[in-house]
Design an enzyme around this catalytic site. Structure first.
Site, PDB file in Angstrom:
ATOM      1  N   ASN A 153      23.506 -31.336  56.067  1.00 23.89           N
ATOM      2  CA  ASN A 153      22.427 -30.663  56.801  1.00 23.89           C
ATOM      3  C   ASN A 153      21.769 -31.692  57.710  1.00 23.89           C
ATOM      4  OD1 ASN A 153      21.366 -31.973  54.490  1.00 23.89           O
ATOM      5  ND2 ASN A 153      19.471 -30.866  54.721  1.00 23.89           N
ATOM      6  N   CYS A 286      16.053 -29.993  53.030  1.00 22.58           N
ATOM      7  CA  CYS A 286      15.576 -30.395  51.708  1.00 22.58           C
ATOM      8  C   CYS A 286      14.079 -30.180  51.565  1.00 22.58           C
ATOM      9  CB  CYS A 286      15.907 -31.861  51.469  1.00 22.58           C
ATOM     10  SG  CYS A 286      15.275 -32.922  52.766  1.00 22.58           S
ATOM     11  N   GLU A 465      11.835 -44.406  51.785  1.00 18.58           N
ATOM     12  CA  GLU A 465      12.323 -44.982  53.040  1.00 18.58           C
ATOM     13  C   GLU A 465      11.321 -44.611  54.117  1.00 18.58           C
ATOM     14  OE1 GLU A 465      16.554 -44.803  53.821  1.00 18.58           O
ATOM     15  OE2 GLU A 465      17.036 -44.788  51.697  1.00 18.58           O
TER      16      GLU A 465
HETATM   17  P1  NAD Z   1      26.077 -33.332  47.961  1.00 17.52           P
HETATM   18  O1  NAD Z   1      25.368 -34.105  46.920  1.00 17.52           O
HETATM   19  O2  NAD Z   1      27.022 -32.286  47.537  1.00 17.52           O
HETATM   20  O3  NAD Z   1      26.913 -34.287  48.929  1.00 17.52           O
HETATM   21  C1  NAD Z   1      26.284 -35.344  49.629  1.00 17.52           C
HETATM   22  C2  NAD Z   1      27.304 -36.435  49.902  1.00 17.52           C
HETATM   23  O4  NAD Z   1      27.697 -37.025  48.654  1.00 17.52           O
HETATM   24  C3  NAD Z   1      28.588 -35.935  50.554  1.00 17.52           C
HETATM   25  O5  NAD Z   1      28.994 -36.877  51.513  1.00 17.52           O
HETATM   26  C4  NAD Z   1      29.552 -35.868  49.383  1.00 17.52           C
HETATM   27  O6  NAD Z   1      30.904 -35.980  49.764  1.00 17.52           O
HETATM   28  C5  NAD Z   1      29.102 -37.070  48.580  1.00 17.52           C
HETATM   29  N1  NAD Z   1      29.476 -37.032  47.161  1.00 17.52           N
HETATM   30  C6  NAD Z   1      29.617 -35.955  46.362  1.00 17.52           C
HETATM   31  N2  NAD Z   1      29.941 -36.339  45.112  1.00 17.52           N
HETATM   32  C7  NAD Z   1      30.003 -37.690  45.112  1.00 17.52           C
HETATM   33  C8  NAD Z   1      30.293 -38.679  44.129  1.00 17.52           C
HETATM   34  N3  NAD Z   1      30.558 -38.352  42.861  1.00 17.52           N
HETATM   35  N4  NAD Z   1      30.262 -39.970  44.498  1.00 17.52           N
HETATM   36  C9  NAD Z   1      29.952 -40.329  45.767  1.00 17.52           C
HETATM   37  N5  NAD Z   1      29.686 -39.446  46.748  1.00 17.52           N
HETATM   38  C10 NAD Z   1      29.701 -38.135  46.425  1.00 17.52           C
HETATM   39  O7  NAD Z   1      24.928 -32.739  48.899  1.00 17.52           O
HETATM   40  P2  NAD Z   1      25.113 -31.756  50.151  1.00 17.52           P
HETATM   41  O8  NAD Z   1      25.499 -30.419  49.605  1.00 17.52           O
HETATM   42  O9  NAD Z   1      25.939 -32.423  51.178  1.00 17.52           O
HETATM   43  O10 NAD Z   1      23.620 -31.696  50.720  1.00 17.52           O
HETATM   44  C11 NAD Z   1      22.666 -30.782  50.289  1.00 17.52           C
HETATM   45  C12 NAD Z   1      21.740 -31.427  49.265  1.00 17.52           C
HETATM   46  O11 NAD Z   1      21.123 -32.569  49.849  1.00 17.52           O
HETATM   47  C13 NAD Z   1      20.596 -30.538  48.846  1.00 17.52           C
HETATM   48  O12 NAD Z   1      20.400 -30.671  47.465  1.00 17.52           O
HETATM   49  C14 NAD Z   1      19.400 -31.089  49.588  1.00 17.52           C
HETATM   50  O13 NAD Z   1      18.140 -30.833  49.005  1.00 17.52           O
HETATM   51  C15 NAD Z   1      19.719 -32.540  49.597  1.00 17.52           C
HETATM   52  N6  NAD Z   1      19.014 -33.228  50.675  1.00 17.52           N
HETATM   53  C16 NAD Z   1      17.958 -34.042  50.371  1.00 17.52           C
HETATM   54  C17 NAD Z   1      17.247 -34.668  51.396  1.00 17.52           C
HETATM   55  C18 NAD Z   1      16.059 -35.541  51.095  1.00 17.52           C
HETATM   56  O14 NAD Z   1      15.630 -36.254  51.990  1.00 17.52           O
HETATM   57  N7  NAD Z   1      15.514 -35.517  49.895  1.00 17.52           N
HETATM   58  C19 NAD Z   1      17.632 -34.477  52.728  1.00 17.52           C
HETATM   59  C20 NAD Z   1      18.715 -33.633  52.996  1.00 17.52           C
HETATM   60  C21 NAD Z   1      19.411 -33.031  51.968  1.00 17.52           C
END
Ligand code: NAD
Length: 484
Positions: A153, A286, A465
């Site tokens: 996102n 998020c 951050e």
């Molecule tokens: P996700 O956790 O599924 O994936 C994020 C990244 O992590 C991807 O690049 C994915 O390939 C990688 N990944 C997945 N499993 C992994 C592992 N075991 N080891 C290493 N890397 C791994 O998240 P998403 O679906 O891409 O994003 C949506 C989520 O992100 C929502 O929960 C949202 O709230 C959160 N988010 C948080 C913020 C914040 O600032 N707090 C900002 C944006 C999104």
């Protein structure tokens, strides 16, 4: 067909295989992405390690900062490429990319190029038994090779939010973009090469998370720290990987954020603000609001005003200026969001608007669309009020008192953000100190000053951050003690 390559040691390279890149607005294949192998990840980390010892490590702070200004300028020069790439990868409206996500990505480089030059370090004059004293002072050093794991996102904004401060502090990075949205990370590789950022400073490896690039990178013994934005459960897996070798982590995770509107609020401003906080980016933010608490006297009027406004959202071709509502990122994510829609209904929610899949147009019918959805009538312990849905939906409940709403807003495992609407500023400040979140917005939402601390409480994150807080993560303080 376009293939998004990996960017390793200053060159674009293919991978072990390729995987599909689908535009969520149409469901159509728009390109392929080179899948990095474990050997590619090794090469990227090795290149990042040797860049620290080479030209990059020798650059002065001023020269590093100037280079980052050039990166920002080159992003502006290639603005249309970035806008187009991000629009196709995410399916979100072009106007949003043009007005917010790409300019803010460029701003990240300018901001951290400035901040890094303006941070003093501490020094102490220390008494000694002989009366001569000692001078203690701290120097800041880069942590080394930083693994940057990104979500889908607003991919460019969130990636540059980490890459810019990491490089400003003199680190090198290996970025793993989300498998859903690879293109702008590769474009940034072109920008880095064009402005002369030395090879190995910025690397990109594409792939999946578990048993793939994400896991290989976060488990890599030569990665010195990991910065991650994504789901809380993924954060747990990465933290386990980071434990080996005791690597530092910075996590920006999920949320289940509350919006609170008091009866004295400017109603039209509150409706506008909550509209954005619930439906921007198809609810895939998020910081978005999925739980709404509205003071009793204005409950009915607020529900009516918000649902009327949400009914006017216009899904459509992301290129069209009039489109202000995009699709979800993938078929898989749509299934997840629709399961919550069904769950709300099964639990007895009143569906005020939405709840299903819209007919957008014949051309876009294979895209991952869902209707903007508003519910009322569920109890606080319902699944849709406890779990992060990450879709264009919210549940609205009435409340009667400040104490009550604080308790209900805090009754969640998450703690990312809240948005509070009231004309009573004393109350607003009181509320802000009682709500357990990293970021409180009062009479606003998503108003960001990049110098401020950003991060979540409870299961919404680890660390902060933004501004000097980023420097705390991307550098290590070393103390020097000089006997006088
Ligand atoms: P996700 O956790 O599924 O994936 C994020 C990244 O992590 C991807 O690049 C994915 O390939 C990688 N990944 C997945 N499993 C992994 C592992 N075991 N080891 C290493 N890397 C791994 O998240 P998403 O679906 O891409 O994003 C949506 C989520 O992100 C929502 O929960 C949202 O709230 C959160 N988010 C948080 C913020 C914040 O600032 N707090 C900002 C944006 C999104």
């Amino acid at each position: 067909m376009q293939v998004v390559q990996n960017f390793i040691d200053g060159s674009f390279v293919g991978g072990a295989a390729e995987f599909d890149n689908i535009c969520p607005a149409t469901g159509e294949l728009i390109g392929k992405t080179a899948l990095a192998s474990e050997v590619d990840v090794d090469r990227a980390v090795a290149s990042a390690t040797s860049a620290l010892k080479g030209e990059w490590g020798a650059l002065s702070l001023e020269d590093r900062s100037s280079l980052l200004y050039e990166v920002a300028a080159e992003i502006q020069n290639r603005f249309d490429n970035f806008v187009e790439a991000e629009m196709l990868d995410t399916g979100q409206p072009r106007t949003m990319m043009e007005h917010a996500f790409i300019p803010r990505g460029a701003a990240n480089f300018r901001t951290f190029a400035d901040i890094v030059k303006n941070v003093p370090t501490e020094s102490f004059h220390t008494p000694t038994p002989d009366g001569a004293g000692a001078l203690n002072y701290a120097i800041r050093k880069p942590k080394g090779v930083i693994a940057v794991i990104c979500p889908w996102n607003s991919p460019f904004l969130l990636m540059s939010w980490k890459v810019a401060p990491a490089l400003a502090c003199g680190n090198t990075v290996v970025v793993k973009p989300s498998e859903e949205t690879p293109t702008t990370a590769a474009l940034l590789g072109e920008v880095m090469a064009k402005v002369g950022v030395p090879k190995g400073v910025y690397n990109v490896v594409n792939g999946y998370g578990p048993r793939s690039v994400g896991e290989w990178l976060t488990q890599h013994e030569n990665v010195n720290a990991i910065t991650f934005t994504g789901e809380t459960r993924t954060g747990e897996a990465i933290m386990t990987a980071a434990a080996r070798g005791l690597r530092d982590v910075s996590f920006e995770l999920g949320g289940k954020n509350a919006g609170i509107v008091f009866a004295d609020a400017d109603l039209s401003a509150a409706v506008d603000g909550i509209m954005r906080s619930t439906f921007l980016n198809c609810g895939q933010v998020c910081l978005g609001t999925e739980r709404l608490y509205i003071e009793h006297p204005i409950f009915d009027v607020f529900v009516k005003a918000l649902s009327e406004a949400a009914s006017k959202l216009k899904p459509g071709d992301p290129r069209e200026k009039s489109t202000n509502f995009g699709p979800l990122i993938s078929q898989e994510h749509r299934e997840k969001v629709l399961a919550y829609y069904r769950r709300a209904e099964a639990d007895g929610a009143r569906i005020v608007i939405g709840g299903g899949v819209p007919h957008v147009s014949d051309e876009l019918q294979n895209g991952y669309w869902v209707e903007p959805t508003i519910w009322t009538g569920l109890s606080d312990d319902s699944t849709v009020l406890r779990e992060e849905i990450f879709g264009p939906c919210c549940h609205i409940q009435p409340f009667d008192s400040e104490d009550e709403v604080v308790e209900r807003a805090n009754d969640t495992e998450y703690g990312l953000s809240t948005t509070i609407w009231t004309r009573d500023l004393s109350r607003a400040h009181r509320m802000a100190s009682r709500i357990e979140v990293g970021i409180t917005w009062i009479n606003s939402w998503f108003l960001r000053d990049l110098r401020t601390a950003f991060g979540g409480s409870k299961q919404s994150g680890i660390g902060r951050e933004g501004g000097v807080h980023s420097l705390e993560f991307y550098t290590e303080l070393r103390n020097v003690c000089v006997k006088l």
